[in-house]
Write an enzyme that holds these catalytic residues in place. Structure first.
Site, PDB file in Angstrom:
ATOM      1  N   LYS A 298      55.205  55.142 -12.375  1.00  0.00           N
ATOM      2  CA  LYS A 298      55.277  54.013 -11.453  1.00  0.00           C
ATOM      3  C   LYS A 298      56.406  54.285 -10.456  1.00  0.00           C
ATOM      4  O   LYS A 298      57.506  54.645 -10.852  1.00  0.00           O
ATOM      5  CB  LYS A 298      55.553  52.727 -12.250  1.00  0.00           C
ATOM      6  CG  LYS A 298      54.885  51.513 -11.675  1.00  0.00           C
ATOM      7  CD  LYS A 298      54.861  50.333 -12.603  1.00  0.00           C
ATOM      8  CE  LYS A 298      54.514  49.094 -11.788  1.00  0.00           C
ATOM      9  NZ  LYS A 298      54.215  47.927 -12.587  1.00  0.00           N
ATOM     10  N   GLU A 384      46.294  35.719 -21.647  1.00  0.00           N
ATOM     11  CA  GLU A 384      46.526  34.277 -21.507  1.00  0.00           C
ATOM     12  C   GLU A 384      45.857  33.482 -22.617  1.00  0.00           C
ATOM     13  O   GLU A 384      46.411  32.508 -23.114  1.00  0.00           O
ATOM     14  CB  GLU A 384      46.036  33.803 -20.137  1.00  0.00           C
ATOM     15  CG  GLU A 384      46.892  34.257 -18.958  1.00  0.00           C
ATOM     16  CD  GLU A 384      46.640  35.683 -18.501  1.00  0.00           C
ATOM     17  OE1 GLU A 384      45.683  36.320 -19.002  1.00  0.00           O
ATOM     18  OE2 GLU A 384      47.399  36.174 -17.646  1.00  0.00           O
ATOM     19  N   ARG A 412      42.276  31.373 -17.292  1.00  0.00           N
ATOM     20  CA  ARG A 412      41.812  32.280 -18.350  1.00  0.00           C
ATOM     21  C   ARG A 412      41.910  31.637 -19.743  1.00  0.00           C
ATOM     22  O   ARG A 412      41.198  32.019 -20.658  1.00  0.00           O
ATOM     23  CB  ARG A 412      42.696  33.541 -18.384  1.00  0.00           C
ATOM     24  CG  ARG A 412      42.362  34.586 -17.374  1.00  0.00           C
ATOM     25  CD  ARG A 412      41.265  35.487 -17.901  1.00  0.00           C
ATOM     26  NE  ARG A 412      40.730  36.320 -16.852  1.00  0.00           N
ATOM     27  CZ  ARG A 412      41.092  37.575 -16.624  1.00  0.00           C
ATOM     28  NH1 ARG A 412      42.002  38.150 -17.394  1.00  0.00           N
ATOM     29  NH2 ARG A 412      40.553  38.260 -15.659  1.00  0.00           N
TER      30      ARG A 412
HETATM   31  C1  LIG Z   1      44.913  37.688 -15.783  1.00  0.00           C
HETATM   32  C2  LIG Z   1      46.148  38.192 -15.100  1.00  0.00           C
HETATM   33  N1  LIG Z   1      47.362  37.930 -15.647  1.00  0.00           N
HETATM   34  C3  LIG Z   1      48.482  38.378 -15.035  1.00  0.00           C
HETATM   35  C4  LIG Z   1      48.407  39.097 -13.877  1.00  0.00           C
HETATM   36  C5  LIG Z   1      49.675  39.520 -13.146  1.00  0.00           C
HETATM   37  N2  LIG Z   1      49.800  40.993 -13.088  1.00  0.00           N
HETATM   38  C6  LIG Z   1      49.504  41.696 -11.988  1.00  0.00           C
HETATM   39  S1  LIG Z   1      49.742  43.330 -12.167  1.00  0.00           S
HETATM   40  C7  LIG Z   1      50.278  43.121 -13.749  1.00  0.00           C
HETATM   41  C8  LIG Z   1      50.706  44.318 -14.544  1.00  0.00           C
HETATM   42  C9  LIG Z   1      49.602  45.282 -14.690  1.00  0.00           C
HETATM   43  O1  LIG Z   1      50.058  46.378 -15.425  1.00  0.00           O
HETATM   44  P1  LIG Z   1      49.233  47.717 -15.402  1.00  0.00           P
HETATM   45  O2  LIG Z   1      47.795  47.435 -15.583  1.00  0.00           O
HETATM   46  O3  LIG Z   1      49.855  48.656 -16.384  1.00  0.00           O
HETATM   47  O4  LIG Z   1      49.418  48.269 -13.929  1.00  0.00           O
HETATM   48  P2  LIG Z   1      50.783  48.791 -13.236  1.00  0.00           P
HETATM   49  O5  LIG Z   1      51.372  47.597 -12.546  1.00  0.00           O
HETATM   50  O6  LIG Z   1      51.647  49.339 -14.293  1.00  0.00           O
HETATM   51  O7  LIG Z   1      50.370  49.806 -12.241  1.00  0.00           O
HETATM   52  C10 LIG Z   1      50.268  41.778 -14.111  1.00  0.00           C
HETATM   53  C11 LIG Z   1      50.708  41.238 -15.409  1.00  0.00           C
HETATM   54  C12 LIG Z   1      47.130  39.336 -13.344  1.00  0.00           C
HETATM   55  N3  LIG Z   1      46.962  39.998 -12.198  1.00  0.00           N
HETATM   56  N4  LIG Z   1      46.032  38.883 -13.978  1.00  0.00           N
END
Ligand SMILES: Cc1ncc(C[n+]2csc(CCOP(=O)(O)OP(=O)(O)O)c2C)c(N)n1
Length: 633
Positions: A298, A384, A412
């Site tokens: 990242k 969630e 959700r």
């Molecule tokens: C249902 C839901 N809950 C929370 C989020 C907020 N959110 C956006 S990106 C993220 C982290 C995603 O992590 P990952 O899939 O590992 O991708 P990275 O950011 O590490 O590239 C979160 C929790 C979301 N988009 N959707």
């Protein structure tokens, strides 16, 4: 661009790359042009693309760290697959800027997340290369599976690929899809983009498992297996596969993903363009459900983001050389901060308090709580539904759970809210952040439906603070209740009122008249109190701060209806089914004229929140104008 580290692909000489050129990138207006480039040119392209992402995000704000991590992946996917014929489904979609830039939206990055500009997430209406619209996590495998099954039914030779992060992989929905897909005879490729990060460090057994997979004996075995795969000759594939399975089975247990029925390949370095392309070329020849595990970093290539990927997850505008500026303090606190401070103060007073977040520690203002009360802090991962039922279980045992959750993400956990919390009348407090217009994230993130979906649930108390102190006192009030409650507050800062340290409970179901006027009564909910008061000055209208969406202060509504000619409701929520509808239910048997102001029946897109509110008439001028239209002077 001194701040770009030397690990830009094709340039290991620290800072020697001149991004102002964008020589190759400028010529790539769609993936067909990308596919014409020679392999060695792709390395230069990756360097240019990474610099372009940094350059444009620093000017517009948006997601950064995740996008620096998908530069090579986006190039490799569009090189190997025949997009848009082959479908690439990105999970969450916050990591799709390299994909957007390569698919004809390079110049449009200048208006990313702005009114009339492109979205920060994939969107079918924006580009034929955006196979599936998204922004909430963990939908990619289900959607790509649907596409793969459709291709099979329609006898089309298309490929379907889901790209999912290790954070998004923690959600139940991703596993529901794996479970379904693994047992199907479809050509589906799932790429796990493992950067060992969610927004903050990921949590849970899957995270530990992936770490073991990367570091342990399984890594070597899997790595050898992938090298072996690269050397495969078409035709020998099935035989080789069976032999390899056999060998793998002898030395090491099969991976979790193999147990789900996928052919697991990896882990491979997701920044090693040559290996990535060669592996994808080989996987393309394989039939059935395939699972490729890639490891990325990242913030890759930008030193400051590599060192602090959380701070650079979604920054505002910044100078790439200086880096982002930390807030110096002294400004108005955001509602999230008000919540975080309340949480710490309340936890000091009440040892029964337990706080839960579904993977949104930073956004929900819970960093300090997680540090000061680690034993009472729970990150449930991007889950969630689980977070809500987990809280219900805690409440059964006499502790007092607080679930901090964005309005849009509680959608959700709706069945869990009804079935596990409300029916059992359990004292779970929902701190509902981002109620109303979300701003740059747009339609997927607006908290536009929560009054409607909450006020219809028996046993639930729903509060909407008009300022920061009211928010603090409502959280206290909800926490004291012997049943479920939600305090719904907007994104960003409030009007800036002084916070009272002392807690004092607000009378349940009671609104308050903040301004006495004549003929017109404006019933304001939450954030709309301030513009309502401003509009009321010119109208000499009465203004009530309703405070409760449920139980609604019916006595106040009736009293105001009896003493005024026009009742106006104002809310930062869809008009349909919202707080104004609740008021109309009370007025149903009267002949009182009513005007309902709120969000229209359409999805409000991204952009500056204040401008968007003004565009739908939810500022002082708009409220004044709407009232004057039905009741001229
Ligand atoms: C249902 C839901 N809950 C929370 C989020 C907020 N959110 C956006 S990106 C993220 C982290 C995603 O992590 P990952 O899939 O590992 O991708 P990275 O950011 O590490 O590239 C979160 C929790 C979301 N988009 N959707």
């Amino acid at each position: 661009m001194a701040a770009i580290t030397g690990n830009l692909p094709g340039d290991d000489s620290a800072g020697g790359y001149n991004p102002s050129m964008y020589e190759l990138l400028k010529a790539v207006n769609d993936p067909a042009e990308l596919r014409k480039l020679e392999r060695k040119q792709l390395h230069q392209l990756a360097g240019e693309l990474r610099a372009y992402v940094l350059d444009s995000v620093s000017k517009t704000g948006g997601h950064l760290s995740s996008n620096l991590g998908t530069v090579e992946l986006a190039i490799a996917l569009h090189t190997v697959f025949d997009t848009p014929e082959d479908r690439i489904v990105w999970d969450v979609g916050h990591q799709t800027y390299p994909h957007k830039i390569l698919t004809g939206r390079r110049e449009k990055m200048a208006r990313l997340r702005m009114i009339d500009g492109i979205s920060g997430f994939p969107r079918r209406s924006e580009s034929k290369y955006d196979a599936f619209g998204t922004a909430h996590s963990s939908t990619s495998i289900s959607a790509a599976l649907g596409m793969a099954v459709s291709a099979k039914i329609k006898k089309e030779k298309r490929r379907s690929v889901a790209v999912i992060g290790d954070g998004a992989m923690s959600a139940g929905m991703a596993f529901e899809a794996l479970n379904n897909a693994g047992a199907m005879d479809v050509d589906l490729l799932v790429i796990l983009n493992d950067n060992e990060m969610s927004i903050s460090p990921p949590v849970g057994a899957l995270t530990n498992y992936l770490a073991r997979l990367l570091s342990g004996r399984m890594y070597d075995t899997a790595k050898r297996a992938s090298e072996h795969l690269l050397k495969r000759v078409p035709g020998m594939l099935e035989l080789a596969r069976r032999a390899e399975e056999h060998v793998k089975g002898m030395v090491t247990p099969s991976t979790l993903f193999e147990e789900f029925g996928f052919n697991y390949i990896g882990p491979i370095d997701g920044h090693d363009l040559d290996t990535l392309i060669a592996t994808l070329v080989n996987i393309k020849k394989l039939r059935g459900p395939q699972f490729l595990h890639i490891v990325t970093r990242k913030g890759k290539g930008y030193k400051l983001a590599e060192e602090d990927p959380i701070a650079y997850h979604g920054p505002g505008k910044f100078d790439p050389v200086e880096g982002i500026k930390r807030p110096t303090g002294g400004g108005k606190p955001t509602y999230s901060q008000v919540f975080g401070d309340w949480l710490c103060d309340m936890a000091k007073q009440d040892p029964r308090l337990v706080a839960i977040t579904p993977a949104m520690r930073e956004g929900s203002g819970m960093v300090r709580f997680s540090e000061e009360f680690p034993e009472r802090y729970f990150d449930a991962a991007i889950a969630e539904q689980h977070a809500v039922t987990f809280a219900a279980g805690i409440a059964c045992e006499g502790l007092k759970p607080v679930v901090a959750i964005y309005s849009t993400f509680l959608q959700r956990g709706y069945d869990q809210l009804i079935h596990d919390v409300a029916i059992q009348n359990l004292p779970v407090l929902f701190a509902l952040d981002r109620g109303g217009i979300a701003g740059g994230d747009g339609q997927t993130h607006n908290g536009a439906f929560d009054y409607a979906y909450l006020r219809t649930v028996p046993n639930l108390t729903v509060m909407a603070p008009a300022d920061e102190n009211e928010c603090r006192q409502m959280l206290y009030t909800g926490f004291q209740l012997n049943g479920p409650a939600a305090v719904r507050y907007p994104r960003g800062a409030g009007p800036g009122v002084v916070l009272q340290k002392e807690f004092s409970a607000i009378p349940i179901g009671k609104g308050r008249i903040d301004r006495e006027g004549k003929r017109i009564a404006i019933l304001a909910f939450g954030s709309m109190l301030k513009p309502a008061l401003e509009a009321a000055e010119k109208l000499n209208a009465t203004v009530a701060n309703m405070r409760f969406v449920k139980p609604l202060d019916t006595e106040l509504v009736q009293r105001l209806a009896a003493s005024h000619d026009l009742i106006v409701t104002v809310e930062e929520h869809q008009i349909m089914g919202g707080a104004g509808s609740a008021v109309l239910e009370v007025l149903a048997n009267t002949n009182r004229k009513a005007l309902l102001l709120g969000l229209p029946d359409r999805f409000i897109d991204h952009g500056d929140a204040a401008k968007l509110l003004s565009a739908v008439g939810l500022d002082a001028a708009g409220i004044h104008e709407s009232i004057r239209a039905v009741m001229p002077e």
